[in-house]
Design a protein around this motif. Structure first.
Motif, PDB file in Angstrom:
ATOM      1  N   MET A 124     -29.718  13.391  39.948  1.00 51.51           N
ATOM      2  CA  MET A 124     -28.828  14.498  39.619  1.00 51.51           C
ATOM      3  C   MET A 124     -27.758  14.687  40.680  1.00 51.51           C
ATOM      4  O   MET A 124     -26.593  14.972  40.370  1.00 51.51           O
ATOM      5  N   THR A 125     -28.134  14.520  41.941  1.00 53.98           N
ATOM      6  CA  THR A 125     -27.139  14.615  43.016  1.00 53.98           C
ATOM      7  C   THR A 125     -26.094  13.514  42.869  1.00 53.98           C
ATOM      8  O   THR A 125     -24.881  13.762  42.947  1.00 53.98           O
TER       9      THR A 125
ATOM     10  N   ALA B  79     -23.750  14.131  39.850  1.00 48.10           N
ATOM     11  CA  ALA B  79     -22.741  15.148  40.127  1.00 48.10           C
ATOM     12  C   ALA B  79     -21.628  14.591  41.007  1.00 48.10           C
ATOM     13  O   ALA B  79     -20.446  14.901  40.809  1.00 48.10           O
TER      14      ALA B  79
ATOM     15  N   ALA C  32     -21.023  23.775  38.267  1.00 48.89           N
ATOM     16  CA  ALA C  32     -22.209  23.419  37.498  1.00 48.89           C
ATOM     17  C   ALA C  32     -22.994  24.686  37.190  1.00 48.89           C
ATOM     18  O   ALA C  32     -22.793  25.745  37.805  1.00 48.89           O
TER      19      ALA C  32
ATOM     20  N   GLU D 115     -27.169  25.845  35.961  1.00 49.10           N
ATOM     21  CA  GLU D 115     -28.523  25.453  35.608  1.00 49.10           C
ATOM     22  C   GLU D 115     -29.229  26.630  34.952  1.00 49.10           C
ATOM     23  O   GLU D 115     -29.092  27.775  35.386  1.00 49.10           O
TER      24      GLU D 115
ATOM     25  N   SER E 277     -34.038  21.819  42.104  1.00 49.86           N
ATOM     26  CA  SER E 277     -32.918  21.236  41.355  1.00 49.86           C
ATOM     27  C   SER E 277     -31.590  21.844  41.778  1.00 49.86           C
ATOM     28  O   SER E 277     -30.563  21.150  41.815  1.00 49.86           O
ATOM     29  N   SER E 278     -31.579  23.137  42.107  1.00 48.73           N
ATOM     30  CA  SER E 278     -30.324  23.769  42.517  1.00 48.73           C
ATOM     31  C   SER E 278     -29.819  23.208  43.835  1.00 48.73           C
ATOM     32  O   SER E 278     -28.608  23.047  44.029  1.00 48.73           O
TER      33      SER E 278
ATOM     34  N   LEU F 284     -28.243  19.813  43.028  1.00 45.46           N
ATOM     35  CA  LEU F 284     -26.932  19.948  42.411  1.00 45.46           C
ATOM     36  C   LEU F 284     -25.894  20.496  43.393  1.00 45.46           C
ATOM     37  O   LEU F 284     -24.789  19.961  43.506  1.00 45.46           O
TER      38      LEU F 284
ATOM     39  N   LEU G 233     -22.222  26.649  41.897  1.00 43.39           N
ATOM     40  CA  LEU G 233     -23.353  26.487  40.989  1.00 43.39           C
ATOM     41  C   LEU G 233     -23.806  27.860  40.511  1.00 43.39           C
ATOM     42  O   LEU G 233     -24.129  28.733  41.320  1.00 43.39           O
TER      43      LEU G 233
END
Length: 221
Positions: free
Chosen positions: A54-55, A58, A66, A68, A76-77, A80, A91
């Motif tokens: 995911m990193t 992005a 983004a 979530e 996950s945050s 990202l 985010l």
């Protein structure tokens, strides 16, 4: 050569993780604390290879913003937000639990990412519907209540930039999606979501065998 994805044994998964850029102490400690503090829910956290993917995604997209849906304890945050510009609210993180996101806040601070993450506590659909007109995202990640996925999809897609990417987690539901004896609301929600996305002509889509299944859809319009 093979035309199918290899089955992922525990040993093969260990090899896969060992040949992926390792997690840093912040993510390692967060995963360990989540397991200690929330042993019954720790399985909700994404794995290290998915976080790294995911990193990288992005960064490859050059994502500037983004969102979530489902933050849990913040793994996950972090993955990202690290790929986003150092701008306030890059985010948007949506969750309903003060307890779980209390852990997330501490690790965002430790990672130096607090300023990039705008946490909204409350139903995610309400948060999305309250966004100002014209607000658009480059990347979205859905990882919340499974029978709510279609609702999140329909709110998110009009808020994605052309070429934007939407990810949805757990779309294989531990293989239960193909078990006709499995009738739980969560599994049926994933089945309905998978069919809904496949029929949506606004996107091109691939369901990847990462973690418990990761759907990746790109807005084509």
């Amino acid at each position: 050569m093979t035309r199918t994805t290899e089955s992922m044994t525990p040993e093969l998964h260990d090899y896969l993780v060992a040949h992926t850029t390792p997690v840093d102490p912040v993510l390692r400690d967060l995963a360990e604390e989540t397991l200690r503090a929330l042993p019954d829910q720790a399985g909700m956290q994404i794995g290290p290879e998915q976080g790294r993917f995911m990193t990288m995604l992005a960064r490859v997209l050059g994502a500037q913003s983004a969102v979530e849906i489902g933050t849990f304890t913040g793994y996950s945050s972090i993955c990202l937000a690290r790929a986003l510009p150092d701008a306030p609210g890059a985010l948007l993180a949506c969750d309903i639990s003060e307890e779980w996101t209390g852990i997330a806040r501490r690790y965002w601070e430790r990672a130096g990412l607090s300023g990039r993450i705008d946490l909204r506590i409350g139903p995610a659909l309400e948060t999305l519907r309250a966004l100002p007109a014209g607000h658009a995202f480059d990347l979205a990640f859905i990882d919340a209540d499974k029978d709510g996925y279609i609702g999140y999809w329909e709110e998110l897609l009009p808020r994605m930039r052309p070429g934007g990417v939407l990810l949805a987690d757990n779309t294989l539901s531990h293989g239960r999606v193909i078990d006709p004896a499995e009738t739980s609301a969560a599994v049926q929600g994933i089945r309905d979501f998978n069919d809904h996305v496949l029929a949506d002509d606004r996107v091109e889509v691939v369901l990847l065998p990462i973690g418990d299944g990761l759907t990746m859809a790109r807005l084509t319009g």
